[in-house]
Design an enzyme around this catalytic site. Sequence first.
Site, PDB file in Angstrom:
ATOM      1  N   ASP A 159       5.895 -10.027  25.921  1.00  0.00           N
ATOM      2  CA  ASP A 159       7.323 -10.227  25.679  1.00  0.00           C
ATOM      3  C   ASP A 159       7.876 -11.147  26.758  1.00  0.00           C
ATOM      4  O   ASP A 159       8.021 -10.741  27.913  1.00  0.00           O
ATOM      5  CB  ASP A 159       8.036  -8.867  25.685  1.00  0.00           C
ATOM      6  CG  ASP A 159       9.547  -8.987  25.573  1.00  0.00           C
ATOM      7  OD1 ASP A 159      10.026 -10.022  25.065  1.00  0.00           O
ATOM      8  OD2 ASP A 159      10.245  -8.040  25.996  1.00  0.00           O
ATOM      9  N   ASN A 195      14.198 -14.336  29.144  1.00  0.00           N
ATOM     10  CA  ASN A 195      14.822 -15.420  29.904  1.00  0.00           C
ATOM     11  C   ASN A 195      14.450 -15.390  31.379  1.00  0.00           C
ATOM     12  O   ASN A 195      14.369 -16.434  32.028  1.00  0.00           O
ATOM     13  CB  ASN A 195      16.343 -15.347  29.752  1.00  0.00           C
ATOM     14  CG  ASN A 195      16.810 -15.808  28.387  1.00  0.00           C
ATOM     15  OD1 ASN A 195      16.601 -16.951  28.007  1.00  0.00           O
ATOM     16  ND2 ASN A 195      17.440 -14.916  27.637  1.00  0.00           N
ATOM     17  N   LYS A 231       6.840  -9.574  30.198  1.00  0.00           N
ATOM     18  CA  LYS A 231       6.227  -8.251  30.224  1.00  0.00           C
ATOM     19  C   LYS A 231       4.903  -8.289  29.472  1.00  0.00           C
ATOM     20  O   LYS A 231       4.812  -8.832  28.372  1.00  0.00           O
ATOM     21  CB  LYS A 231       7.132  -7.223  29.549  1.00  0.00           C
ATOM     22  CG  LYS A 231       8.487  -7.032  30.193  1.00  0.00           C
ATOM     23  CD  LYS A 231       9.287  -6.015  29.403  1.00  0.00           C
ATOM     24  CE  LYS A 231      10.712  -5.888  29.914  1.00  0.00           C
ATOM     25  NZ  LYS A 231      11.512  -4.947  29.089  1.00  0.00           N
ATOM     26  N   TYR A 249      20.281 -11.007   8.157  1.00  0.00           N
ATOM     27  CA  TYR A 249      20.991 -11.990   8.979  1.00  0.00           C
ATOM     28  C   TYR A 249      21.162 -13.275   8.166  1.00  0.00           C
ATOM     29  O   TYR A 249      20.230 -13.727   7.492  1.00  0.00           O
ATOM     30  CB  TYR A 249      20.162 -12.273  10.231  1.00  0.00           C
ATOM     31  CG  TYR A 249      20.932 -12.664  11.462  1.00  0.00           C
ATOM     32  CD1 TYR A 249      22.026 -11.917  11.907  1.00  0.00           C
ATOM     33  CD2 TYR A 249      20.529 -13.750  12.229  1.00  0.00           C
ATOM     34  CE1 TYR A 249      22.699 -12.254  13.068  1.00  0.00           C
ATOM     35  CE2 TYR A 249      21.197 -14.100  13.394  1.00  0.00           C
ATOM     36  CZ  TYR A 249      22.282 -13.344  13.809  1.00  0.00           C
ATOM     37  OH  TYR A 249      22.952 -13.687  14.964  1.00  0.00           O
ATOM     38  N   GLY A 261      17.108 -14.027  17.663  1.00  0.00           N
ATOM     39  CA  GLY A 261      16.160 -13.912  18.760  1.00  0.00           C
ATOM     40  C   GLY A 261      15.045 -12.935  18.428  1.00  0.00           C
ATOM     41  O   GLY A 261      15.301 -11.844  17.898  1.00  0.00           O
ATOM     42  N   ASP A 271      13.356 -11.128  20.395  1.00  0.00           N
ATOM     43  CA  ASP A 271      13.515  -9.881  21.141  1.00  0.00           C
ATOM     44  C   ASP A 271      14.516  -8.960  20.467  1.00  0.00           C
ATOM     45  O   ASP A 271      14.326  -7.735  20.426  1.00  0.00           O
ATOM     46  CB  ASP A 271      13.916 -10.168  22.585  1.00  0.00           C
ATOM     47  CG  ASP A 271      15.170 -11.032  22.708  1.00  0.00           C
ATOM     48  OD1 ASP A 271      15.548 -11.711  21.721  1.00  0.00           O
ATOM     49  OD2 ASP A 271      15.775 -11.042  23.798  1.00  0.00           O
ATOM     50  N   ASP A 313      21.003  -3.967  24.395  1.00  0.00           N
ATOM     51  CA  ASP A 313      20.065  -4.507  25.376  1.00  0.00           C
ATOM     52  C   ASP A 313      20.867  -5.233  26.452  1.00  0.00           C
ATOM     53  O   ASP A 313      21.534  -6.237  26.183  1.00  0.00           O
ATOM     54  CB  ASP A 313      19.092  -5.464  24.689  1.00  0.00           C
ATOM     55  CG  ASP A 313      17.944  -5.891  25.596  1.00  0.00           C
ATOM     56  OD1 ASP A 313      18.088  -5.797  26.835  1.00  0.00           O
ATOM     57  OD2 ASP A 313      16.907  -6.324  25.070  1.00  0.00           O
TER      58      ASP A 313
END
Length: 247
Positions: free
Chosen positions: A6, A9, A13, A87, A94, A96, A117
């Site tokens: 992951d 910005n 991870k 969407y 994004g 994430d 988040d």
Amino acid sequence: MNLIIDIGNTCTKLVAFDGLEPVEERRMDTGDLSLLEGFCAQYPFRRGILSSVVSLSEELQRQLFSLPFPLMQLVPGVTPVPLVNDYATPSTLGADRLAAAIGAYCQHEGHEVLVIDIGTCITYDFVDSRGHYLGGNISPGPTIRFNSLHQFTSSLPLVERRGDTPLMGHSTETAIRSGVLRGIEYEIDGYIRDFLLKYPNLYVYLTGGVHLNLHISEKKCIFADDFIVPKGLNRVLLYNEERKINS
């Protein structure tokens, strides 16, 4: 075992999953994959999945896609996922955010979920009880707010996030810190209260690198989970493996 990568910005991870459970996490700065080779040598990974919100250099792509096992990438609007993405512009969502929504909903299928988040930005993402991702909002995160107050004024200093946060600031430093951090807390409180009024069976997930003191009474439905994005990515990986088997 599955490898989850992951890339955000500010942080990358690496998470090892055994089935649905995270086993170990390693963190690096974005753009740095120095721990990747050693991490892969530590576990018998069979497959992996990548999510990135930043553009990857040719060198990073070479490192990632030369791994000795298949690595897929979550591309919103393209990669099959275990949610219906409603969407209006799915390709601009994004990765994430989509992964976080999947990670939360797959733990509470048949219920509404709201994922908050708190990172560089604060994102709010909602999935209804049918498993439809309906959208979300984006707000400036703490660092952006602190930097903006400093950069767009002539006299306000740049203040550290850690420190005293009285109800009302007793100095310019505490006024800025309390204004930013308490403002974020009140913002999040407001979102949760409004969603609970409309969806009483809502589950709320808080994730990200910033931990706040929330003051709402309905805390039984609120969960803190730093692995919600990796969990969602792992679910996408397993979902696509199952699709291959059944095709």
